[in-house]
Design a protein around this motif. Sequence first.
Motif, PDB file in Angstrom:
ATOM      1  N   ALA A 175      26.979  -1.646   8.294  1.00 16.58           N
ATOM      2  CA  ALA A 175      26.845  -2.511   7.118  1.00 16.58           C
ATOM      3  C   ALA A 175      25.379  -2.713   6.738  1.00 16.58           C
ATOM      4  CB  ALA A 175      27.519  -3.857   7.376  1.00 16.58           C
ATOM      5  N   THR A 176      24.526  -2.899   7.734  1.00 16.89           N
ATOM      6  CA  THR A 176      23.105  -3.090   7.412  1.00 16.89           C
ATOM      7  C   THR A 176      22.478  -1.799   6.900  1.00 16.89           C
ATOM      8  OG1 THR A 176      22.574  -2.774   9.767  1.00 16.89           O
ATOM      9  CG2 THR A 176      22.675  -5.037   8.962  1.00 16.89           C
ATOM     10  N   ALA A 177      22.926  -0.660   7.418  1.00 15.51           N
ATOM     11  CA  ALA A 177      22.410   0.618   6.912  1.00 15.51           C
ATOM     12  C   ALA A 177      22.770   0.788   5.438  1.00 15.51           C
ATOM     13  CB  ALA A 177      22.968   1.770   7.740  1.00 15.51           C
ATOM     14  N   THR A 178      23.998   0.402   5.090  1.00 16.66           N
ATOM     15  CA  THR A 178      24.416   0.473   3.687  1.00 16.66           C
ATOM     16  C   THR A 178      23.563  -0.440   2.815  1.00 16.66           C
ATOM     17  OG1 THR A 178      26.688   1.000   4.329  1.00 16.66           O
ATOM     18  CG2 THR A 178      26.357   0.094   2.116  1.00 16.66           C
ATOM     19  N   ALA A 179      23.144  -1.578   3.398  1.00 14.50           N
ATOM     20  CA  ALA A 179      22.318  -2.541   2.667  1.00 14.50           C
ATOM     21  C   ALA A 179      20.838  -2.198   2.729  1.00 14.50           C
ATOM     22  CB  ALA A 179      22.543  -3.944   3.226  1.00 14.50           C
ATOM     23  N   GLY A 180      20.498  -1.055   3.325  1.00 17.60           N
ATOM     24  CA  GLY A 180      19.100  -0.636   3.394  1.00 17.60           C
ATOM     25  C   GLY A 180      18.312  -1.324   4.485  1.00 17.60           C
ATOM     26  N   GLY A 181      18.986  -1.739   5.553  1.00 12.62           N
ATOM     27  CA  GLY A 181      18.300  -2.455   6.619  1.00 12.62           C
ATOM     28  C   GLY A 181      18.707  -1.996   8.002  1.00 12.62           C
ATOM     29  N   HIS A 182      18.542  -2.892   8.974  1.00 11.54           N
ATOM     30  CA  HIS A 182      18.793  -2.563  10.378  1.00 11.54           C
ATOM     31  C   HIS A 182      19.464  -3.743  11.079  1.00 11.54           C
ATOM     32  CE1 HIS A 182      16.094   0.953  10.156  1.00 11.54           C
ATOM     33  NE2 HIS A 182      15.317   0.189   9.407  1.00 11.54           N
ATOM     34  N   THR A 183      20.050  -3.466  12.227  1.00  9.76           N
ATOM     35  CA  THR A 183      20.582  -4.491  13.117  1.00  9.76           C
ATOM     36  C   THR A 183      19.915  -4.346  14.472  1.00  9.76           C
ATOM     37  OG1 THR A 183      22.744  -4.618  12.040  1.00  9.76           O
ATOM     38  CG2 THR A 183      22.622  -5.370  14.322  1.00  9.76           C
ATOM     39  N   VAL A 184      19.361  -5.446  14.972  1.00  9.42           N
ATOM     40  CA  VAL A 184      18.757  -5.479  16.303  1.00  9.42           C
ATOM     41  C   VAL A 184      19.509  -6.511  17.138  1.00  9.42           C
ATOM     42  CG1 VAL A 184      16.683  -6.049  17.629  1.00  9.42           C
ATOM     43  CG2 VAL A 184      16.491  -4.775  15.492  1.00  9.42           C
ATOM     44  N   VAL A 185      19.849  -6.155  18.355  1.00  7.14           N
ATOM     45  CA  VAL A 185      20.445  -7.108  19.289  1.00  7.14           C
ATOM     46  C   VAL A 185      19.284  -7.798  20.006  1.00  7.14           C
ATOM     47  CG1 VAL A 185      22.017  -7.452  21.230  1.00  7.14           C
ATOM     48  CG2 VAL A 185      22.458  -5.618  19.577  1.00  7.14           C
ATOM     49  N   LEU A 186      19.000  -9.031  19.626  1.00  9.44           N
ATOM     50  CA  LEU A 186      17.869  -9.747  20.206  1.00  9.44           C
ATOM     51  C   LEU A 186      18.128 -10.146  21.646  1.00  9.44           C
ATOM     52  CD1 LEU A 186      16.867 -12.074  17.228  1.00  9.44           C
ATOM     53  CD2 LEU A 186      15.739  -9.970  17.967  1.00  9.44           C
ATOM     54  N   THR A 187      19.323 -10.627  21.909  1.00  8.03           N
ATOM     55  CA  THR A 187      19.665 -11.090  23.249  1.00  8.03           C
ATOM     56  C   THR A 187      21.158 -10.921  23.459  1.00  8.03           C
ATOM     57  OG1 THR A 187      19.524 -12.964  24.793  1.00  8.03           O
ATOM     58  CG2 THR A 187      19.981 -13.487  22.496  1.00  8.03           C
TER      59      THR A 187
ATOM     60  N   LEU B  51      17.623  -7.370  -0.756  1.00  2.97           N
ATOM     61  CA  LEU B  51      18.167  -8.596  -1.335  1.00  2.97           C
ATOM     62  C   LEU B  51      19.472  -8.340  -2.079  1.00  2.97           C
ATOM     63  CD1 LEU B  51      14.950 -10.351  -2.671  1.00  2.97           C
ATOM     64  CD2 LEU B  51      16.271 -10.899  -0.622  1.00  2.97           C
ATOM     65  N   SER B  52      19.535  -7.234  -2.802  1.00  2.00           N
ATOM     66  CA  SER B  52      20.755  -6.934  -3.555  1.00  2.00           C
ATOM     67  C   SER B  52      21.947  -6.671  -2.641  1.00  2.00           C
ATOM     68  CB  SER B  52      20.523  -5.720  -4.458  1.00  2.00           C
ATOM     69  OG  SER B  52      20.177  -4.583  -3.673  1.00  2.00           O
ATOM     70  N   GLY B  53      21.657  -6.332  -1.381  1.00  2.00           N
ATOM     71  CA  GLY B  53      22.736  -6.022  -0.459  1.00  2.00           C
ATOM     72  C   GLY B  53      23.195  -7.180   0.405  1.00  2.00           C
ATOM     73  N   VAL B  54      22.557  -8.362   0.246  1.00  2.00           N
ATOM     74  CA  VAL B  54      22.901  -9.494   1.117  1.00  2.00           C
ATOM     75  C   VAL B  54      24.357  -9.934   0.973  1.00  2.00           C
ATOM     76  CG1 VAL B  54      22.434 -11.934   1.570  1.00  2.00           C
ATOM     77  CG2 VAL B  54      20.552 -10.322   1.401  1.00  2.00           C
ATOM     78  N   PRO B  55      24.913 -10.104  -0.234  1.00  3.93           N
ATOM     79  CA  PRO B  55      26.328 -10.488  -0.309  1.00  3.93           C
ATOM     80  C   PRO B  55      27.251  -9.498   0.383  1.00  3.93           C
ATOM     81  CG  PRO B  55      25.264 -10.838  -2.427  1.00  3.93           C
ATOM     82  CD  PRO B  55      24.280 -10.078  -1.574  1.00  3.93           C
ATOM     83  N   GLY B  56      27.027  -8.202   0.149  1.00  3.73           N
ATOM     84  CA  GLY B  56      27.850  -7.193   0.803  1.00  3.73           C
ATOM     85  C   GLY B  56      27.669  -7.183   2.302  1.00  3.73           C
ATOM     86  N   LEU B  57      26.434  -7.438   2.763  1.00 10.20           N
ATOM     87  CA  LEU B  57      26.164  -7.476   4.198  1.00 10.20           C
ATOM     88  C   LEU B  57      26.897  -8.632   4.863  1.00 10.20           C
ATOM     89  CD1 LEU B  57      24.690  -6.585   6.733  1.00 10.20           C
ATOM     90  CD2 LEU B  57      22.654  -7.794   5.915  1.00 10.20           C
TER      91      LEU B  57
END
Length: 434
Positions: free
Chosen positions: A379-391, A324-330
């Motif tokens: 960017a998502t890694a920096t925010a502690g998350g992931h990116t998935v290409v859904l389609t 959550l803290s990383g959402v603005p930066g993401l």
Amino acid sequence: MPADRTLDRLRAACHAAEPVPAGPARGDRDDDAEPVRAAGEGDAVAGVPARYVAAPRDTAQAAAVLRAAAELDLAVTVCGGGTKQEWGSPPRRLDLILDTTGLTGVVEHAAGDLITVVRAGTRLDALAATLAGAGQQLALDAPLPGGTVGGAVATNTAGPRRLLYGTPRDLLIGVTLVRADGVVAHAGGKVVKNVAGYDLAKLVAGAYGTLGLVAEAAFRLHPLPAAVAYVSRSADDAAGAARLAATVRAAQLVPAALEVAAAPDGPATVTVLLEGTPAGVAARTDAARRLLGADAAVTDRAPDGWGRLPWRDGGTGLKLTGALSGVPGLLAGARAAADRHGLPLALRGSAGVGVLYAGLPASADPERVAALVDAVRAATATAGGHTVVLTAPAAVRDRVDLWGPVDGLALMRRIKQRFDPDARLAPGRFVGGI
């Protein structure tokens, strides 16, 4: 085995299954229609054509089809409303599409216990209409019109209200699962406190149909709210909207949803959904306006695009997660990356749980899209998350790893081996080629 004999074997298996009972258990299909047929021109998954299509009318027929498919070594992919068949990787091979649109209807609705058991092919909008008659809801948003219960469970897809109610995995309390070998397994129960086999229901949610067919699902329900209010405020950019959302999140509003939406060009918007009693919603609406500003708009109708995914058919759709803290930066990082690569990136998602969606048009240059995916992943890694290409279009799929790095892949492979040792269920559709 020649194709005609294979078709005969599949049909015979269906006809030999337990008789289809009268009433809603039969689904919406013609009584005289063959449950198995040769595939037609449009029978494909993510561009991979099938050889046969089976449309069982109940769990017994579905089990019989999967048992025969195992004996014939057929690769099977489940299809319901077809709204997410372009999600995930194309199957490595595809012999049989198992169509769940005949598995429809509510098996049981225990209104007093806030529980329902429903068949996989039931459309979410049809289920909503049925439950509304009792003043109740399955609190799942349908981001794509025509989506089914089974599809929502298979992809664990949730919309704006996941902030308050959670995802399908959170609302699921039991499943009837047909394994790859045709064995029917039951997990969980029809009461919220029943924990027997509960983990199996959690496991199959989000597995993209690679572990078995969810023929029936038991869900925890919620009462329909007596009042709702949408409070919206524009911001200069997506990051500014995310900062406004953080202000709301830090307050005691208990929103049902907290969404940020940003078109490729122009301002962004933060929207707060409040649900509850009329007096409670009115008080919290006033509080939300104080937080967002006096010029915040208030309505009892969902704003345009609410709960919809920010891409059209044939485009590229991404799912971004972060703390959550990383959402603005993401949001700022995704927008900056899109600007660097000259791409019109649309953003929408929950600033309350850190799950965002991004969309690009089908006409976007594949090389630029691939470069953008790399940048957004950073960017998502920096925010502690992931990116998935859904389609994505085929030209983009060829250039990117749809799933990206995933923790626990070795464990996931072992689970797949236990459930589907011959890798015949949606082979290659899920992360790591599972």
